[in-house]
Design an enzyme around this catalytic site. Structure first.
Site, short mmCIF file in Angstrom:
data_model
loop_
_atom_site.label_atom_id
_atom_site.label_comp_id
_atom_site.label_asym_id
_atom_site.label_seq_id
_atom_site.Cartn_x
_atom_site.Cartn_y
_atom_site.Cartn_z
N ASP A 82 1.93 -3.79 0.64
CA ASP A 82 0.57 -4.09 0.17
C ASP A 82 0.54 -4.32 -1.34
O ASP A 82 1.42 -3.85 -2.08
CB ASP A 82 -0.37 -2.94 0.49
N ASP A 83 -0.49 -5.03 -1.76
CA ASP A 83 -0.95 -5.13 -3.16
C ASP A 83 -0.18 -6.12 -4.02
O ASP A 83 -0.48 -6.27 -5.21
CB ASP A 83 -0.93 -3.77 -3.87
N HIS A 133 -4.90 -9.49 2.13
CA HIS A 133 -5.29 -8.14 1.70
C HIS A 133 -6.47 -8.20 0.73
O HIS A 133 -6.63 -7.29 -0.09
CB HIS A 133 -4.09 -7.45 1.05
N HIS A 137 -9.13 -6.91 -4.21
CA HIS A 137 -8.91 -5.54 -3.76
C HIS A 137 -10.12 -4.64 -4.01
O HIS A 137 -10.01 -3.53 -4.56
CB HIS A 137 -7.68 -4.94 -4.44
N HIS A 234 4.53 -0.34 -0.63
CA HIS A 234 3.84 -1.13 -1.66
C HIS A 234 4.87 -1.85 -2.53
O HIS A 234 5.90 -1.25 -2.90
CB HIS A 234 2.97 -0.24 -2.54
#
Length: 726
Positions: A82-83, A133, A137, A234
């Site tokens: 993620d991210d 995603h 965010h 991540h």
């Protein structure tokens, strides 16, 4: 100033550029929205969440209005990150995956993709899977539906730009396992299904965001028994060195236990017994065009903000450099001139001619002439008033004063330089003082002004100009500017021997020096600056005499101020361009060109032109960045300016009371000067002609000066003609 269409065009262009800057900063603010790590927050109530979801698998399909959940096949792991992408850590993680022959699913943040499209393109080319995603965010449950849709669609466009394909996989920010879905985010999963997305949760959380150590990350990622798992890791959001090391250990460990690694969509193929899963679709040409526009907008916004950051640094360095130079050199100048043993040489008692060019100056001409004629210079003062085709009673008012040492010369209107040259030609003496028709001298001003001519190298002397009308806030701002920006700077220029301007309000010249430069030129609208530069290039020394004070009437309205400064700024640029060859000359001309012109360019044009960036970035930082740091930097800059102002006012023996308007000056006056410079620069670059603007005067130049009362006019003897008219 040009009228009509060119002026309107400049206004429109300025408005468009301002709108573009605002738009760019808003884009940058949006794409730079800070987000917290995925672990923040906790689940709420589950009343509306179906049990089959909370007790089901990590893959949730709500498309078509139905709810289906799927688990990973046994002994199957889908690594998800993620991210990202992150320019440092994503390539390192990709290298570990490549070394072990494993593909993973990367749930990307759209803003990062727009900046690192190449990284995402490489991931996809190596067989990795790209999921959505969100774009910035955010906490999606706090946003309206249209903004959530925008978060998804913009990320899709960013992915399209990088891979040429659209993804159907979505992981909501701040989500975790299926059993953590609550009443707040369950509607979001339903909404995602209506938009065509599969929601991907997690089975095991490595908790690598907390950097608990490699061993703890491996334990957190390991599924229980032989269960399959979607593992949360991540590749961005901080230092991911532990994640890289843990991944390098985790993959061989799980393979030794009989696990296989796959992407989320490939795992679904196994779940559906080999039926194809539509996890990505080719982008249409329209998608490609929109994707290009999005990435370009973010790239331009990034570039503009980076440029503004560099310019902010330049402003800071210029401000610091100017402050240090002023403190060192201006202070040195004041100490030297105020020393008890300081003298220019033997006292100068030569007679002086004062030339006053006057065009429609009836409001202040009497006070000006009376103050000049009544000066205490022991050598005597001759005042030559050149009436430049006035349409009011300027000449008649001076004649009616019947002062014996005053002459009035009437000429057709030909402009200020012509009036000055006529006055110089008619002047009887070789020391010539030039004074604006709205200026009031103190009794000893002429005497002090001519003392530097005891030094034979001095060709001209600049006096100390004071704002006489200080009642309005606009005039107070100018009072501060005169003390800091003009008089303090003149001390510095005096020390460096590169004085750029003798003020039209009070300046003295040797006749020989004026002859050397061919008199006052008509080439620019800043004849005083033009002449001063020419004198410096000719080898004459130009100095500042702080004791010679003249009181002038500053514009009392913003419009009048605009017109005056527009002419000054444009005329200064004209003079700099006219004397540009001094940059490559030798001798005194080259010295002025390589010292004086850069000082004017950096501190007279570049610094005022860029200074409002401080306020632009202040507003941007207060709303979209760390407000405490931003406010601290701005207050530091204000404190530096305030310190400079205090020093300047002390050196000029002025009261500090007017400085209370200094903070407000930063938000209004500085912006006005910035716009004036922009307009002047535009006029100079386009070659437009600027006409002379006659400012409205109220005759209040001496309002703040402590002047003696005017003496009564002498009687006219019978049979004697009035003195002075020619």
């Amino acid at each position: 100033m040009t009228r009509g269409k060119p002026r309107i065009t400049r206004i429109v262009v300025g408005a468009v550029l301002l709108s573009m800057l605002v738009g760019v900063l808003l884009v940058e603010a949006y794409v730079n929205a800070e987000f917290h790590p995925d672990h923040t927050g906790g689940p709420g109530a589950h009343a509306s969440v179906p049990r089959e979801v909370t007790e089901g698998g990590a893959i949730i399909d709500t498309r078509g209005g139905t709810v289906h959940t799927y688990r990973m096949p046994p002994k199957t792991i889908a690594l998800t990150f993620d991210d990202g992408p992150d320019p440092m850590w994503t390539p390192r993680i990709a290298a570990v995956l490549r070394r072990h022959g494993v593909n993973a699913t990367f749930f990307v943040v759209g803003t990062q993709v727009t900046r690192h499209t190449g990284i995402v393109a490489d991931l996809a080319a190596e067989g990795n899977e790209i999921g959505i995603h969100s774009f910035t965010h955010p906490r999606l449950e706090e946003l309206p539906a249209w903004q959530r849709d925008l978060e998804y669609s913009q990320t899709q466009l960013a992915v399209v730009r990088a891979t040429g394909k659209k993804s159907a996989l979505l992981r909501l920010p701040y989500s975790s396992s299926a059993n953590a879905i609550d009443d707040a985010n369950w509607p979001l999963i339903n909404e995602a299904g209506r938009l065509g997305y599969l929601s991907i949760m997690t089975d095991t959380d490595s908790r690598d965001w907390s950097r608990p150590g490699v061993d703890a990350i491996v334990r957190g990622a390991t599924p229980e028994g032989d269960a399959g798992s979607i593992v949360l890791l991540h590749d961005a959001g901080g230092d991911r060195a532990q994640t890289v090391a843990a991944l390098d250990r985790f993959i061989p460990l799980m393979r030794s236990r009989g696990y296989t690694f796959t992407t989320v969509s490939d795992a679904l193929v196994k779940v559906f017994d080999g039926r194809p899963v539509s996890a990505e679709t080719p982008a249409t040409p329209d998608d490609q065009r929109r994707a290009l526009a999005l990435v370009t907008a973010v790239s331009v916004a990034d570039w503009v903000l980076d440029t503004l950051g560099v310019l902010f640094l330049v402003v800071g360095l210029l401000t610091i450099a100017r402050t240090i130079a002023l403190f060192l050199l201006a202070g040195r100048h004041a100490r030297r001139r105020r020393a008890r043993n300081w003298a220019w040489g033997p006292p100068v008692h030569l007679p002086v001619s004062v030339v006053v060019p006057a065009y429609n100056e009836k409001e202040g001409i009497e006070a000006a002439v009376r103050s000049l004629a009544g000066g205490d210079h022991p050598g005597g003062i001759e005042v030559v008033v050149v009436d430049d085709g006035s349409t009011d009673d300027t000449a008649a008012l001076v004649e009616a004063m019947r002062l014996p040492n005053v002459r009035v010369v009437r000429i057709p209107n030909g402009g200020k330089p012509n009036a000055l040259n006529v006055g110089v030609a008619l002047a009887k003496h070789d020391i010539i003082v030039m004074v604006d028709g709205d200026t009031v001298f103190e009794p000893d001003s002429v005497r002090h002004l001519v003392q530097p001519f005891a030094d034979p190298s001095v060709g001209a002397v600049a006096g100390n100009v004071k704002v006489g009308n200080r009642n309005s806030i606009v005039a107070r701002w100018q009072h501060i500017e005169y003390v800091i920006g003009f008089n303090l700077d003149r001390r510095l220029y005096d020390i460096l021997r590169c004085m750029p301007t003798i003020p039209g309000a009070i300046g003295a010249f040797r006749r020989e020096a004026l002859q050397d430069i061919g008199g006052i030129s008509h080439d620019t609208l800043a004849e005083d600056t033009d002449a001063t530069m020419a004198l410096c290039r000719s080898g004459w020394r130009v100095v500042y005499e702080e004791r010679a004070r003249a009181w002038t009437e500053a514009p009392s309205t913003l419009r009048q101020l605009w017109l005056q400064r527009y002419r000054w700024s444009y005329g200064t640029m004209q003079a700099m361009w006219k004397h540009r060859r001094s940059l490559v000359d030798g001798g005194p001309s080259g010295r002025f060109g390589r010292v004086g012109l850069p000082f004017i360019a950096f501190f007279g044009i570049a610094l005022p032109l860029l200074a409002p960036l401080i306020d632009v970035l202040l507003v941007y930082g207060l709303f979209f960045s760390g407000w405490m740091v931003t406010a601290g930097l701005w207050l530091a800059m204000l404190a530096m300016q305030f310190l400079t102002a205090v020093v300047a006012f002390r050196l000029d023996k002025e009261k500090l009371r007017p400085l209370w308007v200094l903070p407000l000056q930063q938000f209004v006056y500085r912006q006005l000067m910035y716009l004036v410079l922009i307009q002047s620069l535009g006029t100079a670059l386009t070659g437009a002609r600027l006409r002379w603007h006659k400012l409205h005067r109220a005759g209040s130049a001496g309002a703040s000066a402590n002047l003696p009362p005017p003496p009564p006019p002498p009687p006219v003897p019978r049979g004697v003609a009035k003195v002075g008219r020619e």
